[in-house]
Design an enzyme around this catalytic site. Structure first.
Site, mmCIF file in Angstrom:
data_model
loop_
_atom_site.group_PDB
_atom_site.id
_atom_site.type_symbol
_atom_site.label_atom_id
_atom_site.label_comp_id
_atom_site.label_asym_id
_atom_site.label_seq_id
_atom_site.Cartn_x
_atom_site.Cartn_y
_atom_site.Cartn_z
ATOM 1 N N HIS A 1 39.445 37.595 35.592
ATOM 2 C CA HIS A 1 38.804 36.281 35.427
ATOM 3 C C HIS A 1 37.556 36.471 34.558
ATOM 4 O O HIS A 1 37.313 37.577 34.042
ATOM 5 C CB HIS A 1 38.493 35.660 36.786
ATOM 6 C CG HIS A 1 37.753 36.597 37.718
ATOM 7 N ND1 HIS A 1 36.474 37.027 37.477
ATOM 8 C CD2 HIS A 1 38.140 37.209 38.877
ATOM 9 C CE1 HIS A 1 36.079 37.828 38.454
ATOM 10 N NE2 HIS A 1 37.083 37.968 39.313
ATOM 11 N N HIS B 1 35.256 39.489 35.225
ATOM 12 C CA HIS B 1 35.712 40.752 34.620
ATOM 13 C C HIS B 1 35.449 40.737 33.111
ATOM 14 O O HIS B 1 35.014 41.741 32.539
ATOM 15 C CB HIS B 1 37.216 40.937 34.849
ATOM 16 C CG HIS B 1 37.637 41.057 36.278
ATOM 17 N ND1 HIS B 1 38.438 40.128 36.894
ATOM 18 C CD2 HIS B 1 37.380 41.994 37.222
ATOM 19 C CE1 HIS B 1 38.672 40.501 38.150
ATOM 20 N NE2 HIS B 1 38.041 41.617 38.378
ATOM 21 N N SER C 1 36.413 35.263 41.803
ATOM 22 C CA SER C 1 37.058 36.369 42.506
ATOM 23 C C SER C 1 38.562 36.215 42.342
ATOM 24 O O SER C 1 39.082 35.090 42.351
ATOM 25 C CB SER C 1 36.706 36.311 43.996
ATOM 26 O OG SER C 1 37.590 37.126 44.741
HETATM 27 P P1 AMP Z 1 37.806 43.711 41.329
HETATM 28 O O1 AMP Z 1 38.899 43.576 40.322
HETATM 29 O O2 AMP Z 1 37.616 42.499 42.192
HETATM 30 O O3 AMP Z 1 37.875 45.001 42.102
HETATM 31 O O4 AMP Z 1 36.464 43.780 40.505
HETATM 32 C C1 AMP Z 1 36.306 44.660 39.426
HETATM 33 C C2 AMP Z 1 34.880 44.600 38.949
HETATM 34 O O5 AMP Z 1 34.570 43.252 38.581
HETATM 35 C C3 AMP Z 1 33.869 44.984 40.045
HETATM 36 O O6 AMP Z 1 32.840 45.747 39.451
HETATM 37 C C4 AMP Z 1 33.383 43.653 40.526
HETATM 38 O O7 AMP Z 1 32.075 43.692 41.070
HETATM 39 C C5 AMP Z 1 33.405 42.836 39.251
HETATM 40 N N1 AMP Z 1 33.446 41.393 39.536
HETATM 41 C C6 AMP Z 1 34.298 40.749 40.365
HETATM 42 N N2 AMP Z 1 33.992 39.435 40.420
HETATM 43 C C7 AMP Z 1 32.931 39.248 39.612
HETATM 44 C C8 AMP Z 1 32.136 38.113 39.243
HETATM 45 N N3 AMP Z 1 32.368 36.895 39.722
HETATM 46 N N4 AMP Z 1 31.115 38.301 38.384
HETATM 47 C C9 AMP Z 1 30.844 39.526 37.881
HETATM 48 N N5 AMP Z 1 31.541 40.636 38.182
HETATM 49 C C10 AMP Z 1 32.571 40.503 39.040
#
Ligand code: AMP
Length: 266
Positions: free
Chosen positions: A15, A18, A166
């Site tokens: 999203h 990322h 998310s």
């Molecule tokens: P994930 O795919 O949810 O494991 O997240 C991968 C990376 O993206 C992690 O470093 C998260 O902290 C970051 N991330 C997830 N959601 C957000 C968001 N809304 N804003 C900024 N970074 C995010």
């Protein structure tokens, strides 16, 4: 000097949050490596490992547009072969916040990020502040284990109404999506209270609880006001304080956080 590698580890279903990390990585590296790996060791039995959303083709488009030029997309067998037995565990940071309700989570995160660092060999890695505790854990691990990697934290990217982006938001029904806003509303309320001079953490948690209680399908995991370095719970607001929340909306566990500052209000 060789090419610099900037790395963004993810679990995919990308999203705008990322994408913002990928753009940040592009400012720090000649090559931007994105990994997509839904890491089984950070999920406990009964959590959403199987249900976790996946969309490689969509992810590839988002990643390319944001500036990633390598996607590392390993499968589980490649990461955890037969007879796998080595894990990385931190002693203090996982003893707070999400670590209390997800006891194996951070050992899985520390382990997979260590493996990814060794595979990708980045100069810089970018993590989101959305997962504040994870960012703190990675910074600590990099110091403790002498990884020669610069860790950068990217700000939380939100939907127009304030909900933190998310991959798990996709689980929300329209009614749950409306209720999910209670996390951000609680954080905003906390910011307003600190600006108005409230310094008693319990008053702020009570206000957050009251907001969340208005949502029929919300179940609070934690509302915490804590030291932003150690994550220890504080009772008086002084200087900078982290407010962190985990709330289940129906079956979807959402987290959010904000740094509250007595100097500037939020
Ligand atoms: P994930 O795919 O949810 O494991 O997240 C991968 C990376 O993206 C992690 O470093 C998260 O902290 C970051 N991330 C997830 N959601 C957000 C968001 N809304 N804003 C900024 N970074 C995010």
């Amino acid at each position: 000097m060789g090419r610099r590698i900037a790395f963004v580890p993810t679990m995919g279903f990308l999203h705008k949050g990322h994408a913002s990390l990928i753009r940040e990585a592009a400012r720090h590296g000649d090559d931007v490596v994105l990994s997509i790996f839904v890491n089984p060791t950070q999920f406990a039995p009964g959590e959403d490992l199987e249900a976790y959303p996946r969309d490689f083709d969509g992810d590839r488009k988002v990643a390319e547009k944001a500036g990633a030029n390598v996607i590392y997309f390993p499968d589980v067998k490649e990461m955890y072969g037969k007879n796998y037995q080595t894990f990385v565990e931190l002693e203090k940071i996982p003893a707070h916040l999400c670590g209390l309700s997800r006891p194996v989570h951070f050992r899985g995160v520390a382990t997979v990020v260590t493996k990814l660092f060794n595979i990708v060999k980045p100069h810089t890695a970018v993590f989101g502040q959305k997962d504040y505790q994870q960012l703190l854990l990675i910074r600590q691990m990099v110091r403790d284990l002498n990884f020669d990697i610069e860790i950068i934290g990217g700000p939380i990217v939100r939907e127009p109404d304030g909900l933190a982006m998310s991959s798990r938001n996709t689980y929300l029904t329209p009614a749950h999506r409306r209720q999910a806003l209670c996390l951000y509303q609680s954080l905003q309320k906390a910011g307003e209270m600190v600006s108005a001079g409230v310094r008693v953490a319990a008053e702020i948690s009570a206000a957050a609880k009251a907001i969340i209680k208005t949502c029929p399908d919300a179940q609070i995991d934690y509302i915490a006001l804590c030291n932003p370095e150690t994550l220890e719970i504080i009772s008086d607001i002084k200087g900078q304080v982290l407010m962190a929340l985990a709330v289940k909306i129906g079956n979807t566990r959402l987290i959010d956080n904000m740094l509250l500052n007595t100097e500037s209000g939020t």
